[in-house]
Write an enzyme that holds these catalytic residues in place. Structure first.
Site, PDB file in Angstrom:
ATOM      1  N   GLN A 188       0.819  -1.217   0.000  1.00 60.45           N
ATOM      2  CA  GLN A 188       0.000   0.000   0.000  1.00 60.45           C
ATOM      3  C   GLN A 188       0.851   1.265   0.000  1.00 60.45           C
ATOM      4  OE1 GLN A 188      -3.337  -0.230   2.582  1.00 60.45           O
ATOM      5  NE2 GLN A 188      -3.967   1.887   2.275  1.00 60.45           N
ATOM      6  N   ASP A 189       1.589   1.515   1.094  1.00 61.95           N
ATOM      7  CA  ASP A 189       2.529   2.633   1.068  1.00 61.95           C
ATOM      8  C   ASP A 189       3.729   2.291   1.928  1.00 61.95           C
ATOM      9  OD1 ASP A 189       1.412   5.305   3.308  1.00 61.95           O
ATOM     10  OD2 ASP A 189       1.526   3.161   3.673  1.00 61.95           O
ATOM     11  N   PRO A 190       4.806   3.074   1.860  1.00 61.13           N
ATOM     12  CA  PRO A 190       6.053   2.682   2.519  1.00 61.13           C
ATOM     13  C   PRO A 190       5.940   2.687   4.044  1.00 61.13           C
ATOM     14  CG  PRO A 190       6.440   4.369   0.832  1.00 61.13           C
ATOM     15  CD  PRO A 190       4.965   4.295   1.051  1.00 61.13           C
ATOM     16  N   ASN A 247      -0.064   6.699   5.173  1.00 63.97           N
ATOM     17  CA  ASN A 247      -1.019   7.101   4.125  1.00 63.97           C
ATOM     18  C   ASN A 247      -1.032   8.606   3.852  1.00 63.97           C
ATOM     19  OD1 ASN A 247      -1.879   4.364   4.086  1.00 63.97           O
ATOM     20  ND2 ASN A 247      -3.303   4.779   5.751  1.00 63.97           N
TER      21      ASN A 247
END
Length: 247
Positions: A82-84, A153
Site C-alpha cells: 500500500q505505502d512505505p 497514508n
C-alpha cells in the site's frame, strides 16, 4: 487573446518528461507517457516542497528502487503493497522490505511464518531485506511510493496511484505469465487492471497481525512457483540470504 485559434495548427509544448535516474530502459519506454504527464510534474513539485518541510521516506534516491532492481522484461511476480513504512531507516523502495539491520516489521514476520509452512526448508532470516527477490523478477511495488515520517497514508491521493496503476498495466501487457499477489482489500481492488489471459492472480487477507487469520495457510509462494513452472518460467528461490549488506 488566449481564446484565439492557433493559426499554425500547433499544439502547446508538452511538458518535458521527468525520468528518474538509473531506471532500466524498458521501464523508461513503457512509462514515458507518465513521466511526461502534468500529474507527474505536479507530484514532483509536491514532493520537492514536502521534503523541504518534513522528513519523507524513503530517501529520494530510493523511491524508484522497485523498478531499478526489477526491469520490466524480467518481471514474473508482482507483490503489491500500500505505502512505505514510515519509521526511521525502514523504507528503501521495495514493498514489505526493510534495510539491513532494521527490526523485521510484523507483516514481514508473518510472511516469513507463512513461508516456513509453505516452502520446505525455508529458514526465516534475522533481517527483512528482500532485494534478492527483486533481483529474481519479483516486483515489490507499493501503490504509493512516498510517505511522511510517522504519518501512514499521508501521500495518498497525490498522484502516485495513477503512476503505479500504469506500472501494473505495463506488467499486465506482457505476453508471458506474471503472477500477481494481492494481499488485503486495498491491493485486491487492483485486480480489475489485470486482464492478460496468461496471468495468474493470487489473493488473500493481508499479512498484518490485524488480518493474519485470512493470510496464514493460503500458501501463496508455492502456488506462485507452480503457476510459473506451468508456464515454463523458472520458480522463485524464496529463501533469503542469512546475512546481507546494503549495496
Amino acid at each position: 487573446m488566449t481564446d484565439q485559434p492557433d493559426l499554425f495548427g500547433l499544439a502547446p509544448d508538452a511538458p518535458r518528461p521527468i525520468i528518474p535516474a538509473n531506471l532500466p530502459e524498458d521501464w523508461q519506454e513503457a512509462l514515458l507517457p507518465e513521466f511526461s504527464a502534468p500529474y507527474f510534474h505536479e507530484l514532483t513539485d509536491f514532493l520537492r516542497q514536502e521534503r523541504k518541510e518534513y522528513t519523507i521516506y524513503p530517501p529520494a534516491p530510493d523511491v524508484f528502487n522497485a523498478l531499478r532492481y526489477t526491469p520490466l522484461g524480467e518481471v514474473k511476480v508482482l507483490i503489491l503493497g500500500q505505502d512505505p513504512y514510515h519509521g526511521p531507516n525502514q523504507a528503501h523502495g521495495l514493498s514489505f522490505s526493510v534495510r539491513p539491520g532494521v527490526r523485521v516489521p510484523p507483516s514481514l514476520r508473518n510472511i516469513y511464518k507463512e513461508l516456513t509452512e509453505d516452502i520446505p526448508g525455508f529458514v526465516a532470516p534475522k533481517h527483512g531485506y528482500l532485494r534478492s527477490w527483486a533481483e529474481q523478477g519479483v516486483l515489490l511495488l507499493n501503490a504509493v511510493l512516498t510517505v511522511r515520517a510517522g504519518q501512514a497514508n499521508s501521500h495518498q491521493g497525490k498522484g502516485w496511484e495513477h503512476f503505479t496503476d500504469a506500472v501494473i498495466k505495463a506488467v499486465n501487457a506482457k505476453e508471458e505469465r506474471v503472477v500477481f499477489i494481492l494481499w488485503g482489500s486495498y491491493a485486491r481492488k487492483k485486480k480489475k487492471l489485470i486482464t492478460g489471459k496468461n496471468h495468474v492472480v493470487i489473493e488473500s487477507g493481508h499479512p498484518s497481525p490485524l488480518s493474519e487469520q485470512y493470510f496464514f495457510g493460503t500458501r501463496p509462494f508455492s502456488k506462485t512457483n507452480e503457476a510459473l513452472e506451468k508456464a515454463g518460467r523458472g520458480p522463485v528461490e524464496w529463501q533469503l540470504p542469512a546475512t546481507v549488506t546494503e549495496e
